[in-house]
Design an enzyme around this catalytic site. Structure first.
Site, PDB file in Angstrom:
ATOM      1  N   HIS A  52      -0.020 -12.501   6.588  1.00 41.10           N
ATOM      2  CA  HIS A  52      -0.795 -11.728   7.891  1.00 41.10           C
ATOM      3  C   HIS A  52      -2.361 -11.426   7.378  1.00 41.10           C
ATOM      4  O   HIS A  52      -2.680 -11.750   6.004  1.00 41.10           O
ATOM      5  CB  HIS A  52      -0.139 -10.630   8.244  1.00 41.10           C
ATOM      6  CG  HIS A  52       0.130  -9.604   6.982  1.00 41.10           C
ATOM      7  ND1 HIS A  52       0.730  -9.709   5.886  1.00 41.10           N
ATOM      8  CD2 HIS A  52      -0.252  -8.253   6.896  1.00 41.10           C
ATOM      9  CE1 HIS A  52       0.650  -8.614   5.104  1.00 41.10           C
ATOM     10  NE2 HIS A  52      -0.118  -7.658   5.645  1.00 41.10           N
ATOM     11  N   HIS A  54      -4.008  -8.809   6.351  1.00 42.95           N
ATOM     12  CA  HIS A  54      -4.525  -7.583   5.432  1.00 42.95           C
ATOM     13  C   HIS A  54      -5.280  -7.946   4.134  1.00 42.95           C
ATOM     14  O   HIS A  54      -4.940  -8.896   3.664  1.00 42.95           O
ATOM     15  CB  HIS A  54      -3.420  -6.665   5.105  1.00 42.95           C
ATOM     16  CG  HIS A  54      -2.974  -5.842   6.512  1.00 42.95           C
ATOM     17  ND1 HIS A  54      -1.768  -5.376   6.561  1.00 42.95           N
ATOM     18  CD2 HIS A  54      -3.747  -5.602   7.428  1.00 42.95           C
ATOM     19  CE1 HIS A  54      -1.815  -4.491   7.711  1.00 42.95           C
ATOM     20  NE2 HIS A  54      -2.849  -4.740   8.265  1.00 42.95           N
ATOM     21  N   ASP A  56      -5.165  -7.110   1.237  1.00 47.06           N
ATOM     22  CA  ASP A  56      -4.467  -7.287  -0.132  1.00 47.06           C
ATOM     23  C   ASP A  56      -3.644  -8.696  -0.194  1.00 47.06           C
ATOM     24  O   ASP A  56      -2.928  -8.900  -1.079  1.00 47.06           O
ATOM     25  CB  ASP A  56      -3.602  -5.911  -0.209  1.00 47.06           C
ATOM     26  CG  ASP A  56      -2.605  -5.709   0.615  1.00 47.06           C
ATOM     27  OD1 ASP A  56      -3.015  -5.896   2.103  1.00 47.06           O
ATOM     28  OD2 ASP A  56      -1.293  -5.486   0.311  1.00 47.06           O
ATOM     29  N   HIS A  57      -3.815  -9.342   1.161  1.00 48.25           N
ATOM     30  CA  HIS A  57      -2.965 -10.795   1.221  1.00 48.25           C
ATOM     31  C   HIS A  57      -3.866 -11.780   1.283  1.00 48.25           C
ATOM     32  O   HIS A  57      -3.528 -12.950   0.941  1.00 48.25           O
ATOM     33  CB  HIS A  57      -1.980 -10.713   2.331  1.00 48.25           C
ATOM     34  CG  HIS A  57      -1.174  -9.547   2.292  1.00 48.25           C
ATOM     35  ND1 HIS A  57       0.304  -9.869   1.882  1.00 48.25           N
ATOM     36  CD2 HIS A  57      -1.160  -8.116   2.113  1.00 48.25           C
ATOM     37  CE1 HIS A  57       0.975  -8.564   1.880  1.00 48.25           C
ATOM     38  NE2 HIS A  57       0.056  -7.657   2.069  1.00 48.25           N
ATOM     39  N   HIS A 108       4.448  -5.259  11.517  1.00 46.77           N
ATOM     40  CA  HIS A 108       3.513  -4.534  10.818  1.00 46.77           C
ATOM     41  C   HIS A 108       1.853  -5.034  11.290  1.00 46.77           C
ATOM     42  O   HIS A 108       1.321  -4.186  11.179  1.00 46.77           O
ATOM     43  CB  HIS A 108       3.702  -5.258   9.389  1.00 46.77           C
ATOM     44  CG  HIS A 108       2.955  -4.850   8.259  1.00 46.77           C
ATOM     45  ND1 HIS A 108       2.730  -3.320   7.887  1.00 46.77           N
ATOM     46  CD2 HIS A 108       1.852  -5.316   7.452  1.00 46.77           C
ATOM     47  CE1 HIS A 108       1.742  -3.491   6.906  1.00 46.77           C
ATOM     48  NE2 HIS A 108       1.177  -4.660   6.782  1.00 46.77           N
ATOM     49  N   ASP A 130       4.413  -8.194   4.439  1.00 48.02           N
ATOM     50  CA  ASP A 130       4.914  -6.873   4.422  1.00 48.02           C
ATOM     51  C   ASP A 130       5.948  -6.675   5.614  1.00 48.02           C
ATOM     52  O   ASP A 130       5.511  -5.450   6.328  1.00 48.02           O
ATOM     53  CB  ASP A 130       3.541  -6.150   4.688  1.00 48.02           C
ATOM     54  CG  ASP A 130       2.624  -5.865   3.561  1.00 48.02           C
ATOM     55  OD1 ASP A 130       2.934  -6.778   2.265  1.00 48.02           O
ATOM     56  OD2 ASP A 130       1.580  -5.720   3.488  1.00 48.02           O
ATOM     57  N   HIS A 168       5.249  -6.345  -1.810  1.00 49.81           N
ATOM     58  CA  HIS A 168       5.120  -5.328  -2.605  1.00 49.81           C
ATOM     59  C   HIS A 168       6.160  -4.765  -3.337  1.00 49.81           C
ATOM     60  O   HIS A 168       7.535  -4.880  -2.926  1.00 49.81           O
ATOM     61  CB  HIS A 168       4.724  -4.060  -1.633  1.00 49.81           C
ATOM     62  CG  HIS A 168       3.497  -4.258  -1.170  1.00 49.81           C
ATOM     63  ND1 HIS A 168       2.166  -3.743  -1.570  1.00 49.81           N
ATOM     64  CD2 HIS A 168       3.035  -4.841   0.263  1.00 49.81           C
ATOM     65  CE1 HIS A 168       1.212  -3.929  -0.803  1.00 49.81           C
ATOM     66  NE2 HIS A 168       1.457  -4.722   0.170  1.00 49.81           N
TER      67      HIS A 168
HETATM   68 FE    FE Z   1       0.239  -5.522   1.733  1.00 48.58          FE
HETATM   69 ZN    ZN Z   2       0.056  -5.564   4.956  1.00 44.74          ZN
END
Ligand code: FE
Ligand code: ZN
Length: 256
Positions: A52, A54, A56-57, A108, A130, A168
């Site tokens: 996805h 985001h 942090d990915h 998410h 996530d 995570h």
């Molecule tokens: Fe994340």
């Molecule tokens: Zn995420």
């Protein structure tokens, strides 16, 4: 095939799968831990899988491209930094000579996808970003409780021994919440002791398995009487699993 969890940021894992020569990484939010692992293990990077959009990915994508001898694969319905090969439900992605199956798991984010390798040894592999966490699930930033329930139901239906590679390390805080939902769940209490020992030893609590998550994860247990009762005490009307999941998710959002 070796599976490695590369810690990134405060609590992310970038999963790396390699055959001793070639590697694939999943959701590289940061390039540095990936580059360090490629150098340490003397691997070439042959593919990147993204679940996805985001940061942090996807934050490490551009810095990894010069080292990438293959494609970035990502969700067709999300804007991730181009170029990438867009994928949606039912498609196959061939990586390291084996096929991964793409599953749509919105909730998410609106276009979140997961990757499943059914033929992996010693057990199938799931990279779920996530969507599903050990003892928890992702926040509903873009999707509805109904979508998340549907997505989690699809993941829960995977083979019980499927290794669940979440993005995570949220396990201990999720387990505290799960214990508030189901104080009488013995499997949950047992697993909390095991997971705490892993954390005390500096080890990841992941991968989990689908079989374990079905026993301990309240978000996969929205049809269990004890979980329904706990959700009703938090305001869920009736026994509809969508209402149960919605109440659990809102409760978790404010749980400390
Ligand atoms: Fe994340
Ligand atoms: Zn995420």
């Amino acid at each position: 095939m070796d599976l490695v969890a590369l810690p990134a940021f405060a609590d992310n894992y970038i999963w790396m799968l390699h055959d001793g020569a070639r590697a694939v990484v999943v959701d590289p939010g940061d390039a540095a831990p990936v580059l360090a692992a490629l150098d340490r293990l003397q691997l070439s990077l042959t593919a990147i899988l993204v679940t996805h959009h985001h940061p942090d990915h996807v934050g490490g994508l551009q810095a990894l491209r010069p080292r990438l001898e293959g494609q970035v694969h990502g969700p067709a319905r999300e804007a991730i930094p181009p170029p990438f090969e867009p994928h949606q439900d039912g498609e196959r992605v061939d990586v390291l000579g084996t096929p991964f199956e793409v599953i749509d798991v919105p909730g998410h984010t609106a276009g979140h996808i997961a990757y499943v390798q059914r033929g992996a040894t010693p057990a199938p592999l799931l990279f779920c970003g996530d969507t599903l966490f050990s003892a928890g699930c992702g926040r509903l930033f873009e999707g509805t409780p109904a979508q998340m329930l549907d997505s989690l139901d699809r993941l829960a239906a995977l083979p019980p021994d499927t290794r669940v590679c979440c993005a995570h390390e949220y396990t201990m805080s999720n387990l505290r919440f799960a214990a508030a939902v189901e104080p009488a769940n013995e499997a949950l209490a047992d697993h909390a002791r095991h997971a705490q020992a892993l954390r005390d030893a500096g080890q990841p609590t992941l991968p989990s398995t689908i079989a374990l998550e079905r026993r301990i994860n309240p978000f996969l247990r929205c049809r269990e009487p004890a979980v329904i009762a706990a959700a009703q005490a938090q305001g869920a009307a009736g026994t509809d699993p969508v209402a149960v999941l919605a109440a659990l998710r809102e409760w978790k959002n404010r749980f400390r």
